[in-house]
Design a protein around this motif. Structure first.
Motif, PDB file in Angstrom:
ATOM      1  N   SER A  39       0.705  -1.186  -0.104  1.00 19.70           N
ATOM      2  CA  SER A  39      -0.091   0.162  -0.168  1.00 19.70           C
ATOM      3  C   SER A  39       0.834   1.180   0.039  1.00 19.70           C
ATOM      4  CB  SER A  39      -0.807   0.004   1.237  1.00 19.70           C
ATOM      5  OG  SER A  39      -1.678  -1.044   1.144  1.00 19.70           O
ATOM      6  N   LEU A  40       2.142   1.317   0.736  1.00 22.97           N
ATOM      7  CA  LEU A  40       2.796   2.547   0.706  1.00 22.97           C
ATOM      8  C   LEU A  40       3.549   2.704  -0.523  1.00 22.97           C
ATOM      9  CD1 LEU A  40       4.672   1.874   4.185  1.00 22.97           C
ATOM     10  CD2 LEU A  40       2.724   3.808   3.591  1.00 22.97           C
ATOM     11  N   ILE A  41       3.847   1.525  -1.232  1.00 25.48           N
ATOM     12  CA  ILE A  41       4.546   1.580  -2.381  1.00 25.48           C
ATOM     13  C   ILE A  41       3.535   2.200  -3.753  1.00 25.48           C
ATOM     14  CG2 ILE A  41       5.391   0.234  -4.358  1.00 25.48           C
ATOM     15  CD1 ILE A  41       6.600  -1.555  -2.232  1.00 25.48           C
ATOM     16  N   LEU A  42       2.240   1.859  -3.448  1.00 22.16           N
ATOM     17  CA  LEU A  42       1.294   2.043  -4.194  1.00 22.16           C
ATOM     18  C   LEU A  42       1.047   3.747  -4.179  1.00 22.16           C
ATOM     19  CD1 LEU A  42      -1.450  -0.791  -4.256  1.00 22.16           C
ATOM     20  CD2 LEU A  42      -0.111   0.218  -6.223  1.00 22.16           C
ATOM     21  N   ILE A  43       0.832   4.155  -2.867  1.00 21.50           N
ATOM     22  CA  ILE A  43       0.874   5.565  -2.591  1.00 21.50           C
ATOM     23  C   ILE A  43       2.208   6.359  -3.335  1.00 21.50           C
ATOM     24  CG2 ILE A  43       1.209   7.459  -1.033  1.00 21.50           C
ATOM     25  CD1 ILE A  43      -0.473   5.524   0.930  1.00 21.50           C
ATOM     26  N   SER A  44       3.227   5.703  -3.195  1.00 22.59           N
ATOM     27  CA  SER A  44       4.523   6.455  -4.038  1.00 22.59           C
ATOM     28  C   SER A  44       4.027   6.571  -5.414  1.00 22.59           C
ATOM     29  CB  SER A  44       5.833   5.686  -3.663  1.00 22.59           C
ATOM     30  OG  SER A  44       5.940   4.420  -4.049  1.00 22.59           O
ATOM     31  N   TYR A  45       3.546   5.236  -6.031  1.00 24.13           N
ATOM     32  CA  TYR A  45       3.214   5.526  -7.282  1.00 24.13           C
ATOM     33  C   TYR A  45       2.245   6.386  -7.832  1.00 24.13           C
ATOM     34  CZ  TYR A  45      -0.515   4.480 -10.789  1.00 24.13           C
ATOM     35  OH  TYR A  45      -1.357   4.686 -11.934  1.00 24.13           O
ATOM     36  N   GLY A  46       1.404   6.810  -6.980  1.00 27.99           N
ATOM     37  CA  GLY A  46       0.518   8.027  -7.265  1.00 27.99           C
ATOM     38  C   GLY A  46       1.396   9.264  -7.316  1.00 27.99           C
ATOM     39  N   ILE A  47       2.341   9.562  -6.642  1.00 28.50           N
ATOM     40  CA  ILE A  47       3.186  10.500  -6.592  1.00 28.50           C
ATOM     41  C   ILE A  47       4.172  10.615  -7.599  1.00 28.50           C
ATOM     42  CG2 ILE A  47       4.792  11.931  -5.093  1.00 28.50           C
ATOM     43  CD1 ILE A  47       3.480  10.727  -2.825  1.00 28.50           C
ATOM     44  N   ILE A  48       4.794   9.591  -7.975  1.00 30.13           N
ATOM     45  CA  ILE A  48       5.896   9.524  -9.132  1.00 30.13           C
ATOM     46  C   ILE A  48       5.586  10.228 -10.500  1.00 30.13           C
ATOM     47  CG2 ILE A  48       7.369   8.138 -10.521  1.00 30.13           C
ATOM     48  CD1 ILE A  48       7.536   6.190  -7.812  1.00 30.13           C
ATOM     49  N   PRO A  49       4.309   9.865 -10.954  1.00 28.22           N
ATOM     50  CA  PRO A  49       3.930  10.624 -12.314  1.00 28.22           C
ATOM     51  C   PRO A  49       3.920  11.994 -12.223  1.00 28.22           C
ATOM     52  CG  PRO A  49       2.442   8.857 -11.832  1.00 28.22           C
ATOM     53  CD  PRO A  49       3.419   8.938 -10.628  1.00 28.22           C
ATOM     54  N   THR A  50       3.592  12.682 -10.833  1.00 28.85           N
ATOM     55  CA  THR A  50       3.379  14.132 -10.919  1.00 28.85           C
ATOM     56  C   THR A  50       4.849  14.739 -11.221  1.00 28.85           C
ATOM     57  OG1 THR A  50       4.061  14.387  -8.647  1.00 28.85           O
ATOM     58  CG2 THR A  50       1.894  13.926  -9.222  1.00 28.85           C
TER      59      THR A  50
END
Length: 108
Positions: A39-50
């Motif tokens: 879940s923490l990695i998935l949160i980082s996935y949401g940030i990286i494309p920005t």
């Protein structure tokens, strides 16, 4: 262009890796920490494309979808040990062509 591709790959690995850990937790009864880390990695996935320099959210995510498909085929091959067939590879190549058109087509 290299930085954009690298960010797409990092985001894709974060989404696939995070999703895989959650999958293992829920579908294969792995410990809770798999789900939490996933879940923490998935949160980082949401940030990286920005971090992409492209001005359009829609184009970034459309292009990312193509990159994700290629990475998912590779993940299945390397992690799940499912050898891709010719249709997997043809589909992945079509996606890469689509990503290239979406991101780098000359626009006025």
């Amino acid at each position: 262009m290299v930085a954009a591709i690298l960010l797409f790959v990092i985001a894709g690995l974060a989404e696939i890796g995070g999703g895989y850990l959650v999958w293992l937790w829920l579908r294969e009864s792995r410990p809770l920490w798999y789900g939490l880390v996933g879940s923490l990695i998935l949160i980082s996935y949401g940030i990286i494309p920005t971090l992409q320099k492209f001005p359009s959210f829609g184009r970034v995510y459309a292009a990312y979808g193509g990159v994700f498909i290629v990475l998912a085929v590779l993940w299945g091959w390397l992690v799940d040990k499912k050898t891709p067939d010719v249709y997997d590879w043809v589909g992945a190549v079509i996606c890469v062509i689509g990503v290239s058109v979406i991101l780098w087509a000359p626009r006025h």
